[in-house]
Scaffold this motif. Structure first.
Motif, PDB file in Angstrom:
ATOM      1  N   GLY A   1      14.721  -4.011  -3.756  1.00  0.00           N
ATOM      2  CA  GLY A   1      14.894  -4.293  -5.180  1.00  0.00           C
ATOM      3  C   GLY A   1      14.121  -5.534  -5.624  1.00  0.00           C
ATOM      4  N   THR A   2      13.574  -6.272  -4.652  1.00  0.00           N
ATOM      5  CA  THR A   2      12.794  -7.461  -5.022  1.00  0.00           C
ATOM      6  C   THR A   2      11.529  -7.026  -5.764  1.00  0.00           C
ATOM      7  OG1 THR A   2      13.572  -8.570  -3.030  1.00  0.00           O
ATOM      8  CG2 THR A   2      11.640  -9.533  -4.117  1.00  0.00           C
ATOM      9  N   LYS A   3      11.303  -7.601  -6.954  1.00  0.00           N
ATOM     10  CA  LYS A   3      10.130  -7.226  -7.749  1.00  0.00           C
ATOM     11  C   LYS A   3       8.902  -7.941  -7.201  1.00  0.00           C
ATOM     12  CE  LYS A   3       8.942  -6.308 -12.546  1.00  0.00           C
ATOM     13  NZ  LYS A   3       7.556  -6.155 -12.184  1.00  0.00           N
ATOM     14  N   LEU A   4       7.821  -7.240  -7.029  1.00  0.00           N
ATOM     15  CA  LEU A   4       6.596  -7.855  -6.500  1.00  0.00           C
ATOM     16  C   LEU A   4       5.809  -8.496  -7.641  1.00  0.00           C
ATOM     17  CD1 LEU A   4       5.865  -4.864  -4.160  1.00  0.00           C
ATOM     18  CD2 LEU A   4       6.402  -7.187  -3.401  1.00  0.00           C
ATOM     19  N   THR A   5       5.067  -9.577  -7.328  1.00  0.00           N
ATOM     20  CA  THR A   5       4.346 -10.265  -8.394  1.00  0.00           C
ATOM     21  C   THR A   5       3.130  -9.449  -8.837  1.00  0.00           C
ATOM     22  OG1 THR A   5       3.020 -11.477  -6.793  1.00  0.00           O
ATOM     23  CG2 THR A   5       5.026 -12.553  -7.593  1.00  0.00           C
ATOM     24  N   ARG A   6       2.686  -8.538  -7.962  1.00  0.00           N
ATOM     25  CA  ARG A   6       1.655  -7.563  -8.355  1.00  0.00           C
ATOM     26  C   ARG A   6       1.779  -6.362  -7.415  1.00  0.00           C
ATOM     27  NH1 ARG A   6      -4.114 -10.093  -6.278  1.00  0.00           N
ATOM     28  NH2 ARG A   6      -3.902  -9.390  -4.134  1.00  0.00           N
ATOM     29  N   PRO A   7       1.235  -5.204  -7.810  1.00  0.00           N
ATOM     30  CA  PRO A   7       1.377  -4.025  -6.952  1.00  0.00           C
ATOM     31  C   PRO A   7       0.761  -4.280  -5.576  1.00  0.00           C
ATOM     32  CG  PRO A   7       0.517  -3.388  -9.093  1.00  0.00           C
ATOM     33  CD  PRO A   7       0.498  -4.888  -9.053  1.00  0.00           C
ATOM     34  N   ILE A   8       1.413  -3.775  -4.541  1.00  0.00           N
ATOM     35  CA  ILE A   8       0.896  -3.908  -3.178  1.00  0.00           C
ATOM     36  C   ILE A   8       0.352  -2.557  -2.721  1.00  0.00           C
ATOM     37  CG2 ILE A   8       1.610  -4.202  -0.763  1.00  0.00           C
ATOM     38  CD1 ILE A   8       3.351  -6.457  -1.590  1.00  0.00           C
ATOM     39  N   LYS A   9      -0.877  -2.598  -2.145  1.00  0.00           N
ATOM     40  CA  LYS A   9      -1.490  -1.390  -1.603  1.00  0.00           C
ATOM     41  C   LYS A   9      -1.266  -1.393  -0.096  1.00  0.00           C
ATOM     42  CE  LYS A   9      -5.699  -2.907  -2.806  1.00  0.00           C
ATOM     43  NZ  LYS A   9      -5.426  -4.176  -3.470  1.00  0.00           N
ATOM     44  N   GLU A  10      -0.900  -0.254   0.440  1.00  0.00           N
ATOM     45  CA  GLU A  10      -0.811  -0.117   1.903  1.00  0.00           C
ATOM     46  C   GLU A  10      -1.510   1.167   2.287  1.00  0.00           C
ATOM     47  OE1 GLU A  10       3.285   0.060   3.136  1.00  0.00           O
ATOM     48  OE2 GLU A  10       3.622  -2.065   2.743  1.00  0.00           O
ATOM     49  N   ILE A  11      -2.069   1.180   3.494  1.00  0.00           N
ATOM     50  CA  ILE A  11      -2.574   2.459   4.026  1.00  0.00           C
ATOM     51  C   ILE A  11      -1.969   2.671   5.405  1.00  0.00           C
ATOM     52  CG2 ILE A  11      -4.737   2.871   2.790  1.00  0.00           C
ATOM     53  CD1 ILE A  11      -6.212   1.284   4.932  1.00  0.00           C
ATOM     54  N   SER A  12      -1.656   3.939   5.694  1.00  0.00           N
ATOM     55  CA  SER A  12      -1.230   4.235   7.063  1.00  0.00           C
ATOM     56  C   SER A  12      -1.996   5.466   7.536  1.00  0.00           C
ATOM     57  CB  SER A  12       0.275   4.411   7.155  1.00  0.00           C
ATOM     58  OG  SER A  12       0.674   5.484   6.376  1.00  0.00           O
ATOM     59  N   TYR A  13      -2.189   5.514   8.851  1.00  0.00           N
ATOM     60  CA  TYR A  13      -2.981   6.572   9.472  1.00  0.00           C
ATOM     61  C   TYR A  13      -2.116   7.819   9.602  1.00  0.00           C
ATOM     62  CZ  TYR A  13      -6.024   8.772  12.963  1.00  0.00           C
ATOM     63  OH  TYR A  13      -6.837   9.632  13.649  1.00  0.00           O
ATOM     64  N   LYS A  14      -2.596   8.941   9.027  1.00  0.00           N
ATOM     65  CA  LYS A  14      -1.812  10.174   9.054  1.00  0.00           C
ATOM     66  C   LYS A  14      -1.809  10.757  10.465  1.00  0.00           C
ATOM     67  CE  LYS A  14      -2.474  13.543   5.968  1.00  0.00           C
ATOM     68  NZ  LYS A  14      -1.140  14.020   5.546  1.00  0.00           N
ATOM     69  N   CYS A  15      -0.760  10.456  11.219  1.00  0.00           N
ATOM     70  CA  CYS A  15      -0.676  10.953  12.594  1.00  0.00           C
ATOM     71  C   CYS A  15       0.804  10.959  12.997  1.00  0.00           C
ATOM     72  CB  CYS A  15      -1.498  10.047  13.515  1.00  0.00           C
ATOM     73  SG  CYS A  15      -1.342  10.505  15.234  1.00  0.00           S
ATOM     74  N   ASP A  16       1.410  12.157  12.993  1.00  0.00           N
ATOM     75  CA  ASP A  16       2.847  12.270  13.266  1.00  0.00           C
ATOM     76  C   ASP A  16       3.223  11.719  14.635  1.00  0.00           C
ATOM     77  OD1 ASP A  16       3.491  13.319  10.826  1.00  0.00           O
ATOM     78  OD2 ASP A  16       3.399  15.418  11.475  1.00  0.00           O
ATOM     79  N   GLU A  17       2.367  11.979  15.657  1.00  0.00           N
ATOM     80  CA  GLU A  17       2.699  11.531  17.024  1.00  0.00           C
ATOM     81  C   GLU A  17       2.811  10.009  17.092  1.00  0.00           C
ATOM     82  OE1 GLU A  17      -0.771  13.851  17.489  1.00  0.00           O
ATOM     83  OE2 GLU A  17       0.844  14.615  16.203  1.00  0.00           O
ATOM     84  N   LEU A  18       2.031   9.334  16.266  1.00  0.00           N
ATOM     85  CA  LEU A  18       2.057   7.862  16.280  1.00  0.00           C
ATOM     86  C   LEU A  18       2.973   7.311  15.187  1.00  0.00           C
ATOM     87  CD1 LEU A  18      -1.773   7.145  16.769  1.00  0.00           C
ATOM     88  CD2 LEU A  18       0.011   7.052  18.505  1.00  0.00           C
ATOM     89  N   ASN A  19       3.635   8.220  14.465  1.00  0.00           N
ATOM     90  CA  ASN A  19       4.538   7.796  13.387  1.00  0.00           C
ATOM     91  C   ASN A  19       3.812   7.139  12.213  1.00  0.00           C
ATOM     92  OD1 ASN A  19       7.139   7.981  12.613  1.00  0.00           O
ATOM     93  ND2 ASN A  19       7.941   6.816  14.365  1.00  0.00           N
ATOM     94  N   ASP A  20       2.647   7.650  11.879  1.00  0.00           N
ATOM     95  CA  ASP A  20       1.860   7.155  10.735  1.00  0.00           C
ATOM     96  C   ASP A  20       1.727   5.619  10.721  1.00  0.00           C
ATOM     97  OD1 ASP A  20       1.783   9.808   9.961  1.00  0.00           O
ATOM     98  OD2 ASP A  20       3.319   9.601   8.428  1.00  0.00           O
ATOM     99  N   PRO A  21       1.045   5.046  11.724  1.00  0.00           N
ATOM    100  CA  PRO A  21       1.001   3.574  11.791  1.00  0.00           C
ATOM    101  C   PRO A  21       0.268   2.932  10.612  1.00  0.00           C
ATOM    102  CG  PRO A  21      -0.554   4.525  13.347  1.00  0.00           C
ATOM    103  CD  PRO A  21       0.234   5.666  12.789  1.00  0.00           C
ATOM    104  N   LEU A  22       0.795   1.785  10.209  1.00  0.00           N
ATOM    105  CA  LEU A  22       0.183   1.000   9.132  1.00  0.00           C
ATOM    106  C   LEU A  22      -1.161   0.456   9.624  1.00  0.00           C
ATOM    107  CD1 LEU A  22       1.287   0.023   6.351  1.00  0.00           C
ATOM    108  CD2 LEU A  22       2.099  -2.026   7.527  1.00  0.00           C
ATOM    109  N   LEU A  23      -2.177   0.518   8.758  1.00  0.00           N
ATOM    110  CA  LEU A  23      -3.508  -0.009   9.106  1.00  0.00           C
ATOM    111  C   LEU A  23      -3.892  -1.056   8.074  1.00  0.00           C
ATOM    112  CD1 LEU A  23      -5.636   3.263   9.574  1.00  0.00           C
ATOM    113  CD2 LEU A  23      -4.398   2.016  11.332  1.00  0.00           C
TER     114      LEU A  23
END
Ligand code: UDP
Length: 242
Positions: A110-132
């Motif tokens: 619920g904490t409001k961010l001071t600006r939008p945050i972009k994240e990318i994760s690698y589409k790979c189910d076996e690795l649980n879509d790790p954050l990159l």
């Protein structure tokens, strides 16, 4: 649905062959999964609701200049779309802290961010879509720097458009996940779906969760929740450019 036409089966959708080799049919299933498939259920009509919600959202985005794979809705469960090669990244935009980010960083949901945050994760189910980070994605050759920056710009535009749209029906767009792919002309298009399965929506006045967290966290009836979202969007009528 004819099983012989299945090109690919995902967790919530099938990709089916169409008559045109540059086009595919996206079929919305009733399957619901969470925690990378650990929690599963089949919820009658969920696919129909997500098809209808995605149709409204994609049409609104197209009207407002976003290039998407969507061509037309064929029936209750199927959309005709451009065939694409998916960039194997999940693009996540966060406006408010929730879900995995709250857990990972120990920040209150619920904490409001001071600006939008972009994240990318690698589409790979076996690795649980790790954050990159960007260097991983570019250095590993998953995406070029130019294409990654383009996707980020598109995601920001989509965020701004959808914050306004959901605000007009008294919903807060907390976060969402989208995917991009290349069509035959090498254009980058928004693909996949936009539904309460892949975003978080909180009711403005009550902060009530109106998305897949209802299923993930056993908070109530997902069909009732998704029906309310669809009815609110339908209530807007023909959504004009903003
Ligand atoms: N999300 C998604 N597919 C995934 C992971 C996340 O659609 O495989 C969406 C999710 O519904 C939420 C946003 O991306 O709107 C951020 O999700 P988060 O990283 O917080 O993960 P979660 O708590 O869903 O595991």
């Amino acid at each position: 649905m004819n099983q012989a036409n299945v090109i690919y089966e995902g967790k919530a959708k099938y990709l089916l062959k169409s008559d045109n080799e540059d086009e595919v049919i996206v079929y919305f299933k009733d399957d619901a999964t969470a925690f990378n498939g650990v929690k599963k259920d089949n919820i009658a009509s969920k696919g129909i609701l997500n098809n209808k919600i995605t149709t409204i959202i994609f049409k609104y985005l197209i009207k407002n200049g976003i290039k998407t794979h969507y061509l037309k809705t064929l029936n209750d469960r199927e959309q005709l779309c451009q065939k694409v090669t998916i960039i194997p990244l999940e693009f996540i935009n966060r406006n408010i802290v929730a879900g995995s980010m709250a857990k990972r960083l120990g920040v209150e949901e619920g904490t409001k961010l001071t600006r939008p945050i972009k994240e990318i994760s690698y589409k790979c189910d076996e690795l649980n879509d790790p954050l990159l980070n960007d260097d991983h994605a570019i250095g590993l050759g998953i995406v070029s720097e130019e294409d990654l920056m383009y996707c980020y710009e598109e995601m920001l535009k989509i965020n701004n458009l959808l914050i306004k749209l959901f605000d007009s029906i008294n919903l807060i767009l907390v976060d969402f996940k989208i995917e991009f792919g290349f069509n035959k002309d090498n254009e980058i298009l928004l693909c996949d779906e936009f539904s309460p399965d892949n975003c978080r929506l909180w009711e403005k006045d009550t902060m009530k969760k109106m998305d897949k967290d209802v299923f993930r966290r056993d908070l109530g009836n997902i069909i009732d929740t998704y029906t309310i979202i669809l009815e609110k969007l339908e209530g807007l009528g023909e959504i004009e450019n903003v």
